[in-house]
Design a protein around this motif. Structure first.
Motif, PDB file in Angstrom:
ATOM      1  N   LEU A 140       0.827  -1.208   0.000  1.00 12.73           N
ATOM      2  CA  LEU A 140       0.000   0.000   0.000  1.00 12.73           C
ATOM      3  C   LEU A 140       0.866   1.265   0.000  1.00 12.73           C
ATOM      4  CD1 LEU A 140      -2.756  -1.155   2.514  1.00 12.73           C
ATOM      5  CD2 LEU A 140      -3.028  -0.812   0.042  1.00 12.73           C
ATOM      6  N   ASP A 141       2.023   1.202   0.652  1.00 13.11           N
ATOM      7  CA  ASP A 141       2.947   2.331   0.625  1.00 13.11           C
ATOM      8  C   ASP A 141       3.441   2.570  -0.805  1.00 13.11           C
ATOM      9  OD1 ASP A 141       4.474   4.231   2.452  1.00 13.11           O
ATOM     10  OD2 ASP A 141       6.149   3.306   1.383  1.00 13.11           O
ATOM     11  N   ALA A 144       0.728   4.272  -2.850  1.00 10.74           N
ATOM     12  CA  ALA A 144       0.165   5.494  -2.265  1.00 10.74           C
ATOM     13  C   ALA A 144      -0.119   6.573  -3.301  1.00 10.74           C
ATOM     14  CB  ALA A 144       1.085   6.035  -1.168  1.00 10.74           C
ATOM     15  N   LEU A 182       2.318   6.047   2.596  1.00  9.65           N
ATOM     16  CA  LEU A 182       0.983   5.673   3.057  1.00  9.65           C
ATOM     17  C   LEU A 182       0.478   6.676   4.092  1.00  9.65           C
ATOM     18  CD1 LEU A 182      -1.201   3.537   2.714  1.00  9.65           C
ATOM     19  CD2 LEU A 182      -0.052   2.160   4.466  1.00  9.65           C
TER      20      LEU A 182
END
Length: 222
Positions: A140-141, A144, A182
């Motif tokens: 997810l980072d 982002a 994130l």
């Protein structure tokens, strides 16, 4: 419509954000419901959902819609807001983020339950969960910028709710220090009215907030 609801559930929060985003909050009666794996389900909630899980949306004709993903898509279709895009590439992207974020929320919930077992947590299982949490946040980072750049949808809602659960139940994990992209996404999402209005409040039991203290570290993510 009636929504079986709890203020502490990340999956209920998904539905609440969707209700705000689709301007349907006033059409729903909120029914506060306590559900836990160690408690027997109430007759009312089991009648609404055989799995006795929340959220459950009970329609005016008595039919029940359950699982947050299904409820959110139902509400989105009713309002025509396209939190679930029709275009295939955009839709798959949103569903992919939703799947990853919901899986993360699931792990955080069952891990906390494992910690609370009288005999203590099973180390090999919690180590595996820690690996998965780090990997999910790492992905997810990396995503982002795409999360920020894409039209707001069920993916951003789901990720926001998973991160909210981290802050609520795992307050000492300091995830923002290790996943700065994130954290930038979360900071932007926090400006949305629907996110502000559904923010998880501090747990009234100070001991409950620190059950997970020291159980999740992101040192390996550096």
């Amino acid at each position: 419509m009636r929504l079986y609801w709890s203020a502490r559930s990340p999956f209920v929060r998904k539905v609440m954000i969707t209700l705000h985003e689709t301007a349907q909050l006033n059409a729903v009666e909120l029914v506060e419901t306590t559900v836990a794996v160690h408690l027997p389900p109430s007759d009312e909630i089991q009648a609404a959902n055989p799995l006795a899980k929340i959220p459950v949306l009970q329609l005016e004709d008595g039919q029940s819609v359950y699982d947050a993903r299904v409820i959110c898509e139902y509400l989105d279709r009713m309002a025509g807001t396209e939190l679930f895009p029709e275009e295939l590439t955009a839709r798959v992207q949103q569903l992919r983020w939703q799947s990853l974020a919901d899986g993360l929320s699931d792990i955080l919930l069952i891990w906390r339950t494992e910690i609370l077992r009288e005999t203590g947590p099973w180390a090999v299982i919690t180590q595996n969960w820690a690996t998965k949490v780090r990997a999910a946040l790492g992905q997810l980072d990396s995503d982002a910028d795409d999360l920020i750049g894409a039209d707001f949808g069920i993916g951003q809602i789901s990720v926001t709710c998973a991160l909210g659960q981290l802050d609520f139940r795992w307050p000492d994990c300091a995830w923002r220090q290790h996943f700065p992209n994130l954290a930038r996404f979360e900071k932007q999402m926090a400006l949305r009215n629907s996110v502000k209005l559904t923010n998880l409040a501090s747990d009234p039991d100070p001991k409950a907030a620190f059950v997970t203290k020291g159980h999740l570290s992101f040192q390996q993510a550096q």
